[in-house]
Design an enzyme around this catalytic site. Structure first.
Site, PDB file in Angstrom:
ATOM      1  N   HIS A   1     -27.549 -60.981 -26.476  1.00 26.37           N
ATOM      2  CA  HIS A   1     -27.224 -62.419 -26.488  1.00 26.37           C
ATOM      3  C   HIS A   1     -26.424 -62.791 -27.734  1.00 26.37           C
ATOM      4  CE1 HIS A   1     -30.193 -62.426 -23.325  1.00 26.37           C
ATOM      5  NE2 HIS A   1     -29.852 -63.668 -23.034  1.00 26.37           N
ATOM      6  N   PRO A   2     -25.436 -63.649 -27.553  1.00 28.67           N
ATOM      7  CA  PRO A   2     -24.662 -64.107 -28.716  1.00 28.67           C
ATOM      8  C   PRO A   2     -25.477 -65.118 -29.519  1.00 28.67           C
ATOM      9  CG  PRO A   2     -23.992 -65.344 -26.780  1.00 28.67           C
ATOM     10  CD  PRO A   2     -25.020 -64.338 -26.311  1.00 28.67           C
TER      11      PRO A   2
END
Ligand SMILES: NC(=O)N[C@H]1NC(=O)NC1=O
Length: 174
Positions: free
Chosen positions: A67-68
């Site tokens: 996930h960013p």
């Protein structure tokens, strides 16, 4: 798209369609394709959830690491996935003041140092104030509790992405 259409997809099309319901983890869609036919959307969702629950702890952390960051490097560079871009924008992450951005970067870095994965929250179910509050609160969790909490957020994100894909054109079919 209705569930019979979902069930009729070859695995290439299935992965093309659902490959990012868990951020940057197309392996999960490729794996759950084996469980067709799905009775309905909840059934598909349950298989994804079971797959994640059955991963070893390192696998769950791997899912989180795909996930960013919220308001992070990818948002600034314009390299978020389409889904993340929409979610982060809706939660106000794309319109933070410079001071708020600095604060987010600082809190994200602290969180990562503590847990070894990024802070993940279902942005569409929150807003700027809620995200900051959760980031502060959850930073006080122990690793086991926080991993579980973060994985639950991944499932919420997945649920909204799935619904967006499957219910977008036929709201009453499932
Ligand atoms: N880190 C993190 O929570 N990222 C995200 N959350 C969400 O809903 N979309 C994201 O990109």
């Amino acid at each position: 798209m209705d569930i019979s259409t979902v069930n009729s997809l070859c695995y290439e099309d299935f992965v093309d369609t659902f490959g990012n319901v868990v951020e940057k983890a197309p392996l999960i869609a490729a794996a759950v394709w084996s469980y067709r036919p799905f009775a309905n959307l909840s059934d598909l969702e349950a298989h994804i959830s079971d797959f994640i629950d059955n991963l070893p702890e390192s696998g769950k952390e791997g899912v989180l690491r795909c996930h960013p960051d919220l308001a992070g490097r990818d948002l600034q560079r314009g390299t978020l996935t389409r889904e993340s871009q929409e979610e982060q924008s809706q939660a106000g992450m794309a319109s933070l003041s410079p001071e708020e951005t600095t604060r987010m970067h600082h809190l994200n870095a602290e969180y990562k140092r503590r847990f070894g994965f990024p802070f993940v929250i279902c942005a569409k179910m929150s807003d700027k104030a809620g995200i900051l509050r959760q980031l502060n609160e959850r930073s006080g969790n122990d690793l086991t509790k926080e991993r579980e909490c973060a994985i639950n957020e991944v499932k919420k994100i997945c649920c909204l992405r799935l619904r967006n894909l499957v219910l977008s054109d036929t709201r009453n079919k499932l």
